[in-house]
Design a protein around this motif. Structure first.
Motif, PDB file in Angstrom:
ATOM      1  N   VAL A 131      19.413  26.913-115.196  1.00  0.00           N
ATOM      2  CA  VAL A 131      18.989  26.846-113.802  1.00  0.00           C
ATOM      3  C   VAL A 131      17.614  27.478-113.682  1.00  0.00           C
ATOM      4  CG1 VAL A 131      19.475  27.689-111.478  1.00  0.00           C
ATOM      5  CG2 VAL A 131      21.342  26.909-112.926  1.00  0.00           C
ATOM      6  N   VAL A 132      16.725  26.835-112.921  1.00  0.00           N
ATOM      7  CA  VAL A 132      15.403  27.398-112.662  1.00  0.00           C
ATOM      8  C   VAL A 132      15.253  27.647-111.169  1.00  0.00           C
ATOM      9  CG1 VAL A 132      14.368  26.296-114.666  1.00  0.00           C
ATOM     10  CG2 VAL A 132      14.322  25.120-112.469  1.00  0.00           C
ATOM     11  N   VAL A 133      14.508  28.682-110.835  1.00  0.00           N
ATOM     12  CA  VAL A 133      14.275  29.048-109.443  1.00  0.00           C
ATOM     13  C   VAL A 133      12.865  28.607-109.078  1.00  0.00           C
ATOM     14  CG1 VAL A 133      14.115  30.952-107.792  1.00  0.00           C
ATOM     15  CG2 VAL A 133      15.826  31.014-109.624  1.00  0.00           C
ATOM     16  N   GLY A 134      12.767  27.738-108.072  1.00  0.00           N
ATOM     17  CA  GLY A 134      11.467  27.245-107.631  1.00  0.00           C
ATOM     18  C   GLY A 134      11.108  27.773-106.254  1.00  0.00           C
ATOM     19  N   ASN A 135       9.899  27.506-105.834  1.00  0.00           N
ATOM     20  CA  ASN A 135       9.447  27.959-104.523  1.00  0.00           C
ATOM     21  C   ASN A 135      10.247  27.295-103.408  1.00  0.00           C
ATOM     22  OD1 ASN A 135       7.408  29.732-105.331  1.00  0.00           O
ATOM     23  ND2 ASN A 135       5.934  28.077-105.574  1.00  0.00           N
ATOM     24  N   ARG A 136      10.530  28.073-102.365  1.00  0.00           N
ATOM     25  CA  ARG A 136      11.313  27.594-101.232  1.00  0.00           C
ATOM     26  C   ARG A 136      10.648  28.097 -99.948  1.00  0.00           C
ATOM     27  NH1 ARG A 136      16.442  25.858 -99.998  1.00  0.00           N
ATOM     28  NH2 ARG A 136      17.256  26.625 -97.998  1.00  0.00           N
ATOM     29  N   GLN A 137      10.571  27.256 -98.955  1.00  0.00           N
ATOM     30  CA  GLN A 137       9.840  27.595 -97.743  1.00  0.00           C
ATOM     31  C   GLN A 137      10.603  28.533 -96.815  1.00  0.00           C
ATOM     32  OE1 GLN A 137       6.623  26.714 -97.369  1.00  0.00           O
ATOM     33  NE2 GLN A 137       6.850  25.812 -99.416  1.00  0.00           N
ATOM     34  N   THR A 138      11.931  28.467 -96.827  1.00  0.00           N
ATOM     35  CA  THR A 138      12.746  29.297 -95.928  1.00  0.00           C
ATOM     36  C   THR A 138      13.837  29.992 -96.732  1.00  0.00           C
ATOM     37  OG1 THR A 138      14.212  27.430 -95.448  1.00  0.00           O
ATOM     38  CG2 THR A 138      12.340  27.785 -93.948  1.00  0.00           C
ATOM     39  N   PRO A 139      14.381  31.113 -96.230  1.00  0.00           N
ATOM     40  CA  PRO A 139      15.449  31.804 -96.964  1.00  0.00           C
ATOM     41  C   PRO A 139      16.705  30.945 -97.091  1.00  0.00           C
ATOM     42  CG  PRO A 139      14.486  33.233 -95.289  1.00  0.00           C
ATOM     43  CD  PRO A 139      13.965  31.850 -95.017  1.00  0.00           C
ATOM     44  N   ILE A 151      18.091  26.857-125.617  1.00  0.00           N
ATOM     45  CA  ILE A 151      17.658  28.148-126.146  1.00  0.00           C
ATOM     46  C   ILE A 151      18.763  28.705-127.042  1.00  0.00           C
ATOM     47  CG2 ILE A 151      16.952  30.503-125.574  1.00  0.00           C
ATOM     48  CD1 ILE A 151      15.843  29.427-122.944  1.00  0.00           C
ATOM     49  N   HIS A 152      18.430  29.011-128.291  1.00  0.00           N
ATOM     50  CA  HIS A 152      19.407  29.508-129.260  1.00  0.00           C
ATOM     51  C   HIS A 152      19.450  31.031-129.329  1.00  0.00           C
ATOM     52  CE1 HIS A 152      20.000  25.654-131.883  1.00  0.00           C
ATOM     53  NE2 HIS A 152      19.990  25.387-130.590  1.00  0.00           N
ATOM     54  N   PHE A 153      18.303  31.664-129.141  1.00  0.00           N
ATOM     55  CA  PHE A 153      18.291  33.134-129.130  1.00  0.00           C
ATOM     56  C   PHE A 153      17.099  33.600-128.307  1.00  0.00           C
ATOM     57  CE2 PHE A 153      15.741  32.082-132.895  1.00  0.00           C
ATOM     58  CZ  PHE A 153      14.647  32.928-132.783  1.00  0.00           C
ATOM     59  N   GLY A 154      17.177  34.820-127.839  1.00  0.00           N
ATOM     60  CA  GLY A 154      16.076  35.367-127.060  1.00  0.00           C
ATOM     61  C   GLY A 154      16.031  36.876-127.144  1.00  0.00           C
ATOM     62  N   HIS A 155      14.853  37.399-127.375  1.00  0.00           N
ATOM     63  CA  HIS A 155      14.608  38.832-127.233  1.00  0.00           C
ATOM     64  C   HIS A 155      14.018  39.028-125.843  1.00  0.00           C
ATOM     65  CE1 HIS A 155      14.996  40.541-131.404  1.00  0.00           C
ATOM     66  NE2 HIS A 155      14.994  39.249-131.691  1.00  0.00           N
ATOM     67  N   SER A 206      20.007  31.107-120.317  1.00  0.00           N
ATOM     68  CA  SER A 206      19.172  30.500-119.283  1.00  0.00           C
ATOM     69  C   SER A 206      17.704  30.779-119.584  1.00  0.00           C
ATOM     70  CB  SER A 206      19.542  31.075-117.915  1.00  0.00           C
ATOM     71  OG  SER A 206      18.808  32.258-117.643  1.00  0.00           O
ATOM     72  N   PRO A 207      16.789  30.103-118.885  1.00  0.00           N
ATOM     73  CA  PRO A 207      15.365  30.336-119.138  1.00  0.00           C
ATOM     74  C   PRO A 207      14.888  31.728-118.723  1.00  0.00           C
ATOM     75  CG  PRO A 207      15.647  28.884-117.260  1.00  0.00           C
ATOM     76  CD  PRO A 207      16.981  29.014-117.904  1.00  0.00           C
ATOM     77  N   TYR A 208      15.763  32.511-118.101  1.00  0.00           N
ATOM     78  CA  TYR A 208      15.426  33.897-117.775  1.00  0.00           C
ATOM     79  C   TYR A 208      15.968  34.855-118.840  1.00  0.00           C
ATOM     80  CZ  TYR A 208      14.290  31.718-113.353  1.00  0.00           C
ATOM     81  OH  TYR A 208      13.739  30.904-112.394  1.00  0.00           O
ATOM     82  N   LEU A 209      16.424  34.275-119.945  1.00  0.00           N
ATOM     83  CA  LEU A 209      16.969  35.026-121.079  1.00  0.00           C
ATOM     84  C   LEU A 209      18.150  35.908-120.664  1.00  0.00           C
ATOM     85  CD1 LEU A 209      13.824  35.964-123.208  1.00  0.00           C
ATOM     86  CD2 LEU A 209      15.305  33.948-123.323  1.00  0.00           C
TER      87      LEU A 209
END
Length: 806
Positions: free
Chosen positions: A523-531, A460-464, A514-517
């Motif tokens: 890093v990506v956050v995926g589903n997790r069954q336990t804390p 990712i080069h730029f993000g608004h 990051s993909p969260y701008l």
């Protein structure tokens, strides 16, 4: 007939040039003519031409669509439909615009219609077909005895008038509708908004919703500036005094190629072309700034409409995009004329934009423009959520996302990201898309961006970051969008744009986006069954699947108990997110623990149970059918024995904090809430803090624009403070207790009232601020300046927990 506007412009420019080097006593007058040369357009009123400042929301746009819509409807009612009607209207639009902006002589189109066609419209179709044929015929090939009004028309070419269309059979009303179009001043419509304004004409359901498919010029510039324009303008400023470098730079401008793979009516391409031409004019001014005479300016301009490529699924917008680019080219040629004292018009049209009519998700983009020739990809692909796609759109998604998991979670726009990533692999192409912010939030991040990072080497080069997408549609709700610029190569000086408001935008240079701008690793956050942290698990509340038979308003409950008072012990207070936040009273008839002999004594309750049994038995779902065997029980039952913490599953993004609360075990919570049994003040304090809300804003999914809280994605991945000491933990508990105490001082206010950003009591604001400080200190001693710092810190902590990295 008055002098043409083009002739006036040409004479004014030539006259100013003639006086350019005058040094005698006429010098004082010379200064006037220099100014006149550049401001000659201000005198257009003399021969009857009008000049207008175009505003995005000018009511004239609505009027334009209305009168053109009347023409469309009149033709359609007469049976002139489909491709022929679409082509015909584009040609009419071009002629209307041409006679008001100097491409044709003033009123040339209008005079021909008024003076050569019958009032009853019977011969209008034949005359228009003849006029279109003339516009497609070189002057030297026209007949000598051609009607003088037709003979004065220029040769246009460019395939705009090339295709033979069947005659439109007009009547008096149709002719009047066309003449009404000629009385409108089309110079007030900029080609930058030309296409989008008239796309509504072909869509009866949205005829008055101007801009339903329109990205505003403001938002287009937010894409193209960081994509290429800022860099080009900066380079121009650096080299403007170096003639050799400037010549190479000018050559580069002529070699740039742009692709919009969802181009609609061409708004992105039109604005891009305008900005390139304006930059080229500045370059040419510098190259010829020392008085060097340009013999023929048509040979010095190297930027032309054939640099613009597009793909569009509907034919009508394709034709509009072509015409809009030609009209913008005409306007830029007039700008160039004024700059160099020569009248310049590209007629006949020698080059054309390449706008392909087709499905961009089924086409191979390389057949439109080879990747090695492409410089930039840009646009605004369709906004359609995963749950709202048509069968055809789902098929497109399967084709674009073939071979990778959970593609069904993705919004339709994600398919363009995947196609673009495949197209740009191994190139220096940079992509800039406007997209719904959902692809940078919730479950979609892990599905889409993990694929782009791992398999396509995307950076990712730029993000608004999220802002309200500006639509011209009146009464149309704003969509929250992001702008993402990416490529298959790394680059220094990545840029993040943050929106405190539409008027306040901050820019930050970062090492990685990051993909969260936010600044951080891929890093990506995926589903997790336990804390991940050592905290209690949370679960959803109760899910009856009862068709509403067990749920009651206060009035319904009173009526039921009036008829069957023995059922009163089995009524429990019921809350979902809406009830919890807004203080709405609802009740649930809970019979799951009712002894059989008692239930047999409650005929009205038994009637409800039987209705639930029949409802479940009629379901198409086998698990639901199975539940019909125990109709007094719920599908999901979560009834803690003691007090529990309730987290609403849905909460407004307008709130600074997510309102949480402790409830007693006699209150049943629905599956629109999460429950934490045995929760402490410390848990309440951390989850009520700005730190947690910053994480929620970044990671959670959305229901419309509201937060959609998730146990697997949001809560289980949240990085709690690591082993805070007793003093800091106690400080959080004390501050949390203060928040609850202040809330208790307002018994007549709901949580929605208390947490409304405009109504939140000052004392509650101070209590939450103190809680934020206490929670922040559990993470680090140095305070956080804003939520973005909090999020970046949390993602660094998340990475330390062992998240999957690129």
């Amino acid at each position: 007939m008055p002098l043409s506007w083009n002739e006036i412009r040409h004479r004014a420019i030539a006259f100013a040039k003639e006086w350019q080097r005058e040094t005698r006593e006429e010098a004082e007058a010379k200064s006037f003519w220099d100014e006149f040369r550049h401001d000659v357009h201000e005198f257009a009123f003399i021969p009857g031409y009008k000049q207008h400042a175009v505003e995005d929301q000018d009511p004239v746009n609505l009027r334009a669509v209305q009168i053109l819509g009347d023409l469309h409807d009149a033709l359609a009612a007469g049976g002139y439909l489909g491709h022929a009607l679409e082509r015909f209207l584009v040609r009419v639009l071009f002629c209307l615009f041409a006679e008001d902006t100097g491409i044709f002589e003033r009123h040339a189109f209008t005079y021909y219609l008024e003076n050569r066609t019958s009032a009853d419209g019977s011969d209008l179709g034949i005359h228009l077909a003849r006029l279109f044929e003339v516009l497609n015929t070189p002057r030297e090939d026209r007949q000598d005895n051609l009607d003088e009004l037709l003979a004065e028309l220029p040769y246009v070419n460019g395939d705009l008038f090339g295709e033979h269309l069947g005659f439109a059979e007009f009547n008096r009303d149709m002719r009047n509708a066309l003449l009404a179009c000629t009385r409108f001043d089309w110079s007030r419509i900029s080609p930058a908004v030309f296409g989008s304004l008239f796309q509504a004409v072909m869509e009866p359901k949205e005829r008055r919703q101007i801009g339903g498919h329109y990205t505003s010029e403001r938002d287009i510039l937010r894409v193209i500036r960081p994509l290429f324009l800022d860099e080009l303008q900066a380079q121009f400023r650096r080299i403007r005094r170096n003639k050799n470098e400037l010549k190479r730079f000018h050559k580069r401008l002529g070699q740039l190629r742009f692709l919009d793979p969802a181009c609609g009516c061409g708004n992105f391409l039109v604005v891009t072309y305008r900005e390139l031409r304006l930059l080229e004019i500045e370059v040419l001014r510098e190259l010829y700034r020392n008085g060097q005479r340009v013999l023929d300016i048509q040979h010095v301009s190297v930027v032309d409409v054939d640099a613009m490529y597009g793909i569009e699924i509907h034919e009508w917008p394709v034709r509009i995009a072509e015409a809009a680019l030609w009209l913008m080219d005409h306007q830029m040629n007039l700008r160039l004329s004024e700059a160099f004292g020569q009248y310049f018009v590209r007629l006949p049209l020698q080059k054309s934009p390449r706008i392909i009519h087709g499905n961009a998700l089924q086409l191979d983009w390389r057949t439109v423009l080879q990747p090695e020739q492409c410089s930039y990809i840009l646009g605004n692909p369709p906004f359609v959520g995963a749950k709202y796609q048509t069968a055809e759109q789902r098929a497109d998604m399967q084709l674009a996302a073939s071979g990778f998991r959970n593609a069904g979670l993705l919004d339709y726009v994600a398919a363009w990201y995947l196609k673009a990533a495949q197209y740009i692999r191994g190139t220096q192409i940079v992509v800039g898309f406007v997209s719904t912010n959902s692809i940078m939030q919730g479950e979609q991040v892990a599905v889409l961006w993990d694929e782009l990072f791992r398999n396509y080497g995307v950076t990712i080069h730029f993000g608004h970051r999220t802002f309200a997408w500006e639509s011209e549609a009146r009464g149309k709700a704003h969509v929250h969008v992001v702008i993402v610029g990416f490529a298959a190569f790394d680059a220094p000086g990545k840029r993040i744009f943050d929106y405190e408001s539409d008027a306040t935008i901050s820019e930050t240079k970062v090492r990685n986006i990051s993909p969260y701008l936010i600044e951080g690793p891929n890093v990506v956050v995926g589903n997790r069954q336990t804390p991940r942290s050592d905290v209690p698990a949370i679960g959803i509340g109760n899910k009856p699947i009862d068709d509403g038979n067990y749920l009651f308003t206060p009035e319904e409950k009173r009526a039921f108990l009036a008829a069957e008072p023995q059922a009163e012990p089995f009524f429990r207070r019921w809350v979902g997110s809406k009830e919890f936040l807004n203080g709405i009273e609802r009740w649930c008839l809970w019979l799951g623990h009712c002894p059989p002999h008692r239930l047999r004594q409650l005929p009205l309750a038994r009637k409800r149970v039987d209705a639930v049994r029949r409802f479940r038995g009629a379901s198409k779902s086998r698990p639901t059918q199975k539940l019909a065997e125990t109709p007094a029980r719920f599908h999901v039952e979560n009834m803690p024995d003691g007090p529990y913490l309730l987290i609403p599953k849905v909460s407004s993004e307008r709130r600074k904090y997510i309102p949480l609360g402790f409830l007693q075990p006699d209150v049943l919570a629905s599956d629109l809430c999460f429950l934490m049994p045995d929760a402490t003040l410390y848990h309440f304090g951390v989850l009520s803090s700005a730190m947690h809300v910053a994480w929620v804003r970044q990671v959670c999914g959305r229901l419309k624009s509201d937060f959609r809280y998730s146990a697997k994605l949001v809560y289980n991945n949240f990085p709690w403070p690591v082993a805070p000491n007793a003093t800091r933990r106690a400080a959080v508990e004390t501050a949390a207790a203060k928040v609850l105490a202040v809330r208790a001082e307002h018994p007549d206010s709901t949580l929605a009232d208390l947490y409304d950003p405009l109504a939140m009591p000052a004392k509650l604001v101070r209590a939450h601020t103190a809680l934020d400080r206490a929670v922040d200190r559990c993470y680090r001693g140095r305070p956080f300046a804003n939520d973005r710092q909090r999020v970046e810190f949390l993602f660094s902590r998340y990475e330390q927990f062992g998240a999957d990295l690129q």
